[in-house]
Design a protein around this motif. Structure first.
Motif, mmCIF file in Angstrom:
data_model
loop_
_atom_site.group_PDB
_atom_site.id
_atom_site.type_symbol
_atom_site.label_atom_id
_atom_site.label_comp_id
_atom_site.label_asym_id
_atom_site.label_seq_id
_atom_site.Cartn_x
_atom_site.Cartn_y
_atom_site.Cartn_z
ATOM 1 N N ALA A 25 0.683 -0.914 0.220
ATOM 2 C CA ALA A 25 0.087 -0.374 0.133
ATOM 3 C C ALA A 25 0.625 0.845 -0.071
ATOM 4 O O ALA A 25 0.413 2.101 -0.798
ATOM 5 N N THR A 26 2.139 1.882 0.135
ATOM 6 C CA THR A 26 2.916 2.430 0.547
ATOM 7 C C THR A 26 4.185 2.697 -1.107
ATOM 8 O O THR A 26 4.968 3.096 -0.904
ATOM 9 N N GLY A 27 3.855 1.639 -1.659
ATOM 10 C CA GLY A 27 4.470 1.046 -2.846
ATOM 11 C C GLY A 27 5.490 0.537 -2.860
ATOM 12 O O GLY A 27 6.570 0.769 -3.751
ATOM 13 N N VAL A 28 5.720 0.220 -2.089
ATOM 14 C CA VAL A 28 6.920 -1.198 -1.690
ATOM 15 C C VAL A 28 6.743 -2.767 -2.512
ATOM 16 O O VAL A 28 5.893 -2.934 -1.374
ATOM 17 N N ASN A 29 7.525 -3.349 -2.808
ATOM 18 C CA ASN A 29 7.240 -4.576 -3.864
ATOM 19 C C ASN A 29 7.578 -5.449 -2.087
ATOM 20 O O ASN A 29 8.851 -6.202 -2.052
#
Length: 153
Positions: A25-29
Motif C-alpha cells: 500500500a505504500t508502494g514497496v514491493n
C-alpha cells in the motif's frame, strides 16, 4: 480449534500477510523488500536517508514485531558520552512509541510489540514513526555529535 491448528503459527502467517499488505500500500514491493533474518520473516525499506527493517520473530508462546532503523555509528571520542546522554533525554522527552538504543555499537531507533491483537494501522504507524524519526535524527545527531550516518557506512 482443530487438532492440528497451531495458533502461534496462524498468527505469524496473518502478520506476514499484514506487513506485506502495508508495504504494498505504500508502494514497496514486498517480495523485493524481503530479507533473510535468523529470527523469522523480515523486510527492508528506505525512508528518506534512513533504512528501516521490519522483523517478525517467534519466541516461546508468542510472536513479536520489531521495527528498527540504524541511525549512526558514533565516533570513538568524548562526544560519544554527550551523545548517549542526549539520546536518553530524547527518549524521555521527545520520542513517542520508540526509543534509541545500541546494537553492535550503532545507535538505532526501535519499536516493538507482541503481535497479539496487532492490526494494520499499528503496523503502518510503527513503520512511519521509525522511518520519520530515523530520517530526521540521522542528520541532526551526526551534525551535532559527529560519527557516520548508517547509510554512509
Amino acid at each position: 480449534m482443530s487438532l492440528f491448528e497451531n495458533p502461534q503459527e496462524t498468527n505469524l502467517k496473518v502478520c506476514v500477510e499484514m506487513v506485506e499488505a502495508v508495504l504494498a500500500a505504500t508502494g514497496v514491493n514486498p517480495a523485493q523488500a524481503r530479507i533473510t533474518a535468523e529470527t523469522g520473516p523480515a523486510w527492508a525499506l528506505t525512508r528518506g536517508s534512513a533504512e528501516v527493517y521490519i522483523f517478525l520473530s517467534v519466541s516461546e508462546g508468542d510472536n513479536y514485531i520489531q521495527v528498527v532503523a540504524p541511525v549512526l555509528r558514533p565516533d570513538s571520542d568524548a562526544a560519544r558520552d554527550r551523545l548517549y546522554v542526549h539520546l536518553l533525554e530524547l527518549n524521555a522527552n521527545e520520542l513517542t512509541g520508540a526509543a534509541f538504543g545500541l546494537r553492535g555499537g550503532d545507535v538505532v531507533l526501535t519499536t516493538d510489540r507482541s503481535t497479539i491483537g496487532l492490526d494494520r494501522v499499528e503496523v503502518e504507524e510503527m513503520i512511519r514513526r521509525i522511518g520519520e524519526y530515523a530520517d530526521h535524527f540521522d542528520d541532526t545527531l551526526t551534525a551535532e555529535f559527529g560519527g557516520t550516518r548508517h547509510t554512509d557506512v
